[in-house]
Design a protein around this motif. Structure first.
Motif, PDB file in Angstrom:
ATOM      1  N   ALA A  63       0.624  -1.213   0.035  1.00  0.00           N
ATOM      2  CA  ALA A  63      -0.218   0.124  -0.003  1.00  0.00           C
ATOM      3  C   ALA A  63       0.708   0.727   0.098  1.00  0.00           C
ATOM      4  O   ALA A  63       1.843   1.333   0.619  1.00  0.00           O
ATOM      5  N   PRO A  64       0.749   2.282  -0.662  1.00  0.00           N
ATOM      6  CA  PRO A  64       1.242   3.632  -0.489  1.00  0.00           C
ATOM      7  C   PRO A  64       1.352   3.816   0.896  1.00  0.00           C
ATOM      8  O   PRO A  64       2.394   4.594   0.930  1.00  0.00           O
ATOM      9  N   ALA A  65       0.666   4.030   1.425  1.00  0.00           N
ATOM     10  CA  ALA A  65       0.652   4.596   2.872  1.00  0.00           C
ATOM     11  C   ALA A  65       2.337   4.063   3.108  1.00  0.00           C
ATOM     12  O   ALA A  65       2.358   4.949   3.980  1.00  0.00           O
ATOM     13  N   LEU A  66       2.180   2.802   3.237  1.00  0.00           N
ATOM     14  CA  LEU A  66       3.381   2.354   3.723  1.00  0.00           C
ATOM     15  C   LEU A  66       4.466   2.301   2.947  1.00  0.00           C
ATOM     16  O   LEU A  66       5.581   1.643   3.621  1.00  0.00           O
ATOM     17  N   GLN A  67       4.936   2.852   2.233  1.00  0.00           N
ATOM     18  CA  GLN A  67       6.236   3.102   1.446  1.00  0.00           C
ATOM     19  C   GLN A  67       7.183   3.781   2.615  1.00  0.00           C
ATOM     20  O   GLN A  67       8.243   3.225   2.684  1.00  0.00           O
ATOM     21  N   GLY A  68       7.095   4.493   3.970  1.00  0.00           N
ATOM     22  CA  GLY A  68       7.806   5.269   4.052  1.00  0.00           C
ATOM     23  C   GLY A  68       8.434   4.394   5.543  1.00  0.00           C
ATOM     24  O   GLY A  68       9.080   5.024   5.999  1.00  0.00           O
ATOM     25  N   LYS A  69       7.447   3.699   6.093  1.00  0.00           N
ATOM     26  CA  LYS A  69       7.365   2.387   7.228  1.00  0.00           C
ATOM     27  C   LYS A  69       8.236   1.362   6.802  1.00  0.00           C
ATOM     28  O   LYS A  69       7.888   0.450   7.907  1.00  0.00           O
ATOM     29  N   VAL A  70       8.747   1.138   5.978  1.00  0.00           N
ATOM     30  CA  VAL A  70       9.562  -0.626   5.177  1.00  0.00           C
ATOM     31  C   VAL A  70      11.056  -0.297   5.390  1.00  0.00           C
ATOM     32  O   VAL A  70      10.643   0.745   4.751  1.00  0.00           O
ATOM     33  N   ARG A  71      11.452  -1.124   5.146  1.00  0.00           N
ATOM     34  CA  ARG A  71      12.970  -1.564   4.351  1.00  0.00           C
ATOM     35  C   ARG A  71      12.971  -1.848   3.608  1.00  0.00           C
ATOM     36  O   ARG A  71      12.173  -2.731   3.103  1.00  0.00           O
ATOM     37  N   PRO A  72      14.025  -1.659   2.712  1.00  0.00           N
ATOM     38  CA  PRO A  72      13.986  -2.396   1.198  1.00  0.00           C
ATOM     39  C   PRO A  72      14.418  -4.277   1.800  1.00  0.00           C
ATOM     40  O   PRO A  72      14.031  -4.393   0.674  1.00  0.00           O
ATOM     41  N   ASP A  73      15.402  -3.909   1.927  1.00  0.00           N
ATOM     42  CA  ASP A  73      15.017  -5.489   2.854  1.00  0.00           C
ATOM     43  C   ASP A  73      14.434  -6.009   3.364  1.00  0.00           C
ATOM     44  O   ASP A  73      14.782  -7.030   4.504  1.00  0.00           O
TER      45      ASP A  73
END
Length: 398
Positions: free
Chosen positions: A296-306
């Motif tokens: 979800a777009p709202a979670l883009q800044g709350k998770v890490r790529p790894d």
């Protein structure tokens, strides 16, 4: 714990009263001694005054004796209620020092020898845990407080297995065996944890543990299941059927595992060549589910790529463990994957053994498939579904 410390405080106050009351009583006795000394001084002054009056010719001998008797009676009357003087005095310093040291010593001894942690755990276990993670944390604290409790160690190992922490479970079951002895059930659980910790690779240690468990108890269920898996993977299908049938006989009617186990027996019988009586139903066709997973777009800044992403299917009505699973990372999202029988977590539990499944995608920063931070899941759907399913990871993983 508040009630406990309040009760302890009241008991300490009662103990201190036995030390402080004598000090207060000592003050009263001192006042009584001071009054007695004053009365004696007045008596001596009165006798001296009478002697002076007799020397001056004011009083004769009879009057002098009468005056002395009267002064003596007054002195006795004034000192009748006074307590006898004590021969020894502890002084004020020692009781006051004891009043300070007694609570401190009591607190120190309780914290060292007492069971405050066990009292807190008892109160905490009075409330049901809100999650498997919370239950595991509680069990870890119980084992820390009671490291010699074989029962607590055993249940902690089961909790680790439920969370798919196989390495932790293997160490824990080994500890339980050391505490409770080499009981068949513990040996089976230990072997199972070692098997999954080694990425489902059979080893001489797993073989030895299951041999020992089945020698002591031929119907030990965990060992029977593992030996069936080993036989199936080694293409010894008749042996796998024998082990799994022995296990099936131990499971109660209505057990959710019976369907999966029967499916394993059916597949083994099919590969054996369709021997008569080995399979109750023909083996189901291979299942194949396509699913597209996105964040979800709202979670883009709350998770890490790894961060790890687990994509799996589980039975809608059956065991909670995944039937088929794939592992990717957040950096790979959005992604389209295919779940088939080849992705099964255990050979005797495959997608094709169940009529209806549920798709789930979970973001787990700690790499644990059973718990994470965010989740997306779909509605139950037939395992024969051909259309691509869409999952959006958009909810907290509670």
């Amino acid at each position: 714990m508040t009630e406990f410390w309040l009760s302890a405080g009241l008991l300490l106050l009662a103990a201190l009263s036995f030390l402080l009351i004598p000090i207060l009583r000592g003050r009263r006795r001192q006042q009584e001694e001071d009054r007695t000394a004053l009365n004696v001084a007045l008596y001596q002054e009165r006798v001296a005054e009478l002697a002076a009056q007799q020397a001056a010719g004011v009083l004769d001998g009879a009057q002098l004796d009468q005056g002395r008797d009267e002064a003596a009676r007054e002195l006795l009357a004034d000192t009748e209620g006074a307590e006898p003087a004590r021969l020894r005095h502890l002084g004020k310093a020692l009781p006051l020092l004891a009043a300070v040291l007694v609570p401190l010593m009591a607190l120190g001894l309780y914290l060292h020898f007492g069971a405050a942690d066990k009292v807190a755990l008892t109160q905490e276990f009075a409330q049901a845990p809100k999650s498997m993670d919370e239950m595991t944390t509680r069990l870890e604290r119980v084992v820390q407080a009671q490291p010699d409790s074989a029962e607590a160690v055993y249940f902690l190992g089961r909790a680790y297995m439920a969370e798919q922490r196989s390495e932790d479970a293997a160490r824990t079951f080994e500890h339980a065996v050391g505490l409770a002895g080499r009981q068949p059930e513990l040996l089976g659980q230990w072997a199972q944890a070692l098997y999954f910790a080694a990425d489902k690779q059979w080893s001489p240690q797993v073989q030895a543990l299951t041999d020992e468990a089945l020698k002591a108890d031929p119907n030990e269920v965990t060992s029977l299941g593992l030996r069936g898996i080993a036989a199936f993977e080694g293409e010894r299908y008749q042996e796998a059927i024998d082990y799994w049938k022995r296990l099936l006989a131990q499971l109660p009617q209505g057990d959710a595992s019976r369907a999966a186990l029967q499916g394993g027996i059916d597949r083994a019988a099919e590969r054996l060549g369709g021997a008569a009586g080995q399979a109750s139903q023909p083996a189901p066709a291979t299942a194949r589910l396509k699913v597209r997973v996105e964040l979800a777009p709202a979670l883009q800044g709350k998770v890490r790529p790894d961060d790890t992403v687990f994509i799996f299917a589980r039975a809608s009505n059956g065991p909670p463990m995944p039937l088929a699973a794939k592992r990717v990372t957040v950096a790979q999202l959005p992604i389209e994957v295919e779940l088939t029988d080849a992705d099964a977590m255990m050979p005797q539990m495959k997608l094709s053994d169940f009529a209806e499944v549920q798709l789930v995608a979970r973001v787990s920063r700690g790499g644990q498939p059973t718990r994470g931070e965010w989740r997306g899941q779909g509605a139950p759907l037939p395992v024969a579904t051909q259309a691509t399913q869409h999952l959006t990871i958009d909810s907290p993983d509670l």
